[in-house]
Design an enzyme around this catalytic site. Structure first.
Site: not given
Ligand code: F0G
Length: 482
Positions: A132-133, A222, A265, A389
């Site tokens: 994940f980014t 995660d 989430k 994406r």
């Molecule tokens: N891990 C996963 C799988 C995520 O989808 C995200 C965030 C994070 C970590 C980071 O969490 O935003 O609370 O710092 N995903 C968001 C999205 C940003 O739009 O998919 P965070």
């Protein structure tokens, strides 16, 4: 258990809640939508929410809260140290996951920062099913490298495999043979965000985790997207059909070393948490919380969010709650697939994902950003804000050459319990119209390209007057409709 409808071929998603607070929406006329998306540099991150009819940018921090969460927020105990709110959240985590040790953080990426700071040193590697980014950014900032081990089915847009987020175990074993001493930690993303919210099976997770235990490799889950993933475990993995959700969560927590999550989430709240069964791990990570987040009893979170998180975690144990995301996504994906729109299949969690390159018949080259162009076109067609994406979300190589994404996707996130079925149908309708008029969609070019995080702040322009043509066709087909 689902409620079956009489004489319906497909399961109709049914809201297992009622709406008691609403927010008025505005749908600007199409000419205004063309103007607004260009003011926003054809970047949906730069649109103002007041100009958006359906906000499908993300499921992060925008899920609907329950009445009990709202009520819990009222009894938040605001204290720097020793607050009752922290005790209640700790108790909820112990109950739901079985983990006695808890470190608070302001959101998911803050947990990733702490874990990377603590464990990743230059030259080390972090194997994972998919990156994940934010996780990757923190690992690479500390000098580490991400190694993706998702099975090849995970990267195929259409595939019958129910768990496309699974690890390729032979590749994991080969990597361990070769580079075991370099592994900082192995990360399991439960619900792979960037390849279409595709789940990972319990069987695969437990096998990976038992390899880690045997080999002495630190393992991290995660769990940000765990609630959708739990639903898929229950509905796609026969062995767990009758298993209580709490038992599944406890089993996972026992099998791994560390769990972290974004509560934007998981738990329908805000904030984040690192939890573990192991006191030594808790002690290793503890010092980073006051340094980066805040005192150990709140870690940068606002106490009301912590109360909402505690209650939200309990609600994650209820199938009628956690099914709401996946069943609405499934309905949207099914309607579009039946119409012939190329989607990532099977439907996963988080949202519906359109395969933008296939949608545009491969006509728009990667350097004109097919997924970005489709995101812009869908806002014009319906006031719907999705998220690119694809290649715009990638970063250029250090020498300035483009790194094109493996998949060009337009993500339409479905925030949980926010949209009604008719709104989902409206979204499907506008995507179908766009699909029938796809030859009108053109590409995008940069007018302002930041060197980092270009997808957040970058601005683009259409390569021709295709957007005006699209708006004119809309008027021809829909008359004076919004
Ligand atoms: N891990 C996963 C799988 C995520 O989808 C995200 C965030 C994070 C970590 C980071 O969490 O935003 O609370 O710092 N995903 C968001 C999205 C940003 O739009 O998919 P965070």
């Amino acid at each position: 258990m689902t409620v079956k409808f009489y004489k319906q071929d497909h399961q109709v998603p049914l809201e297992m809640h009622k709406v008691r607070i609403v927010q008025k929406l505005y749908l600007p006329p199409i000419e205004e939508r063309v103007r607004k998306i260009n003011e926003a540099g054809n970047n949906t991150f730069l649109l103002q929410n007041r100009d958006v009819f359906m906000d499908m940018l993300t499921d992060s921090g925008v899920n609907a809260m329950s009445d009990l969460q709202q009520a819990a927020m009222l009894r938040a105990d605001d204290a720097y140290a020793g607050s009752e709110t922290c005790n209640r959240l700790k108790a909820a985590l112990l109950d739901v996951f079985g983990t006695p040790f808890f470190l608070p953080a302001h959101q998911g990426r803050a947990c990733e920062n702490i874990l990377s700071e603590a464990y990743v040193k230059p030259g080390m590697i972090c194997p994972m099913n998919f990156h994940f980014t934010t996780a990757k950014a923190h690992i690479t900032r500390c000098g580490g490298e991400v190694i993706e081990l998702v099975r090849k089915e995970g990267l195929e847009p259409v595939n019958n495999e129910p768990f496309k987020g699974n690890f390729d175990i032979p590749r994991l074993k080969a990597l361990i043979d070769e580079r075991k001493k370099d592994i900082a930690f192995l990360r399991i993303e439960t619900g792979t965000n960037l390849i279409g919210g595709q789940p990972i099976s319990m069987e695969n997770m437990l096998e990976v985790l038992s390899i880690c235990r045997r080999e002495g490799i630190r393992s991290v889950i995660d769990a940000s997207l765990l609630q959708d993933n739990l639903y898929f475990i229950k509905t796609r993995e026969p062995e767990y059909k009758h298993a209580p959700l709490r038992d599944i969560m406890h089993k996972l927590a026992e099998a791994c070393d560390i769990i972290y999550f974004s509560s934007r989430k998981l738990g329908f709240s805000r904030g984040g948490a690192i939890i573990t069964m192991h006191e030594n791990i808790y002690r290793e990570l503890m010092e980073f919380v006051p340094l980066y987040e805040g005192f150990l009893t709140y870690g940068g979170m606002e106490v009301r969010s912590m109360e909402a998180m505690a209650q939200g975690l309990y609600e994650t144990l209820d199938m009628e709650v956690i099914s709401q995301g996946p069943i609405f996504i499934e309905a949207l994906v099914r309607e579009l697939v039946d119409y012939g729109v190329p989607m990532i299949e099977p439907a996963g969690g988080l949202g519906a994902h359109i395969n933008a390159s296939a949608f545009l018949d491969g006509r728009i080259p990667s350097n004109q950003y097919p997924a970005g162009a489709l995101a812009s076109a869908l806002y014009i067609a319906g006031g719907i804000r999705g998220m690119e994406r694809g290649s715009i979300s990638e970063q250029r190589e250090p020498d300035g050459t483009e790194r094109y994404a493996e998949l060009e996707l337009l993500r339409l996130a479905v925030p949980r319990r926010v949209f009604t079925l008719s709104q989902i149908k409206y979204c499907a309708d506008r995507v179908k119209w766009l699909f029938d008029n796809r030859e009108l969609i053109g590409g995008l070019k940069w007018i302002e390209e930041p060197s980092v995080l270009r997808f957040f702040f970058g601005r683009l322009a259409p390569t021709s007057d295709w957007q005006d043509k699209l708006a004119r066709k809309f008027r021809e087909d829909f008359g004076d409709s919004l």
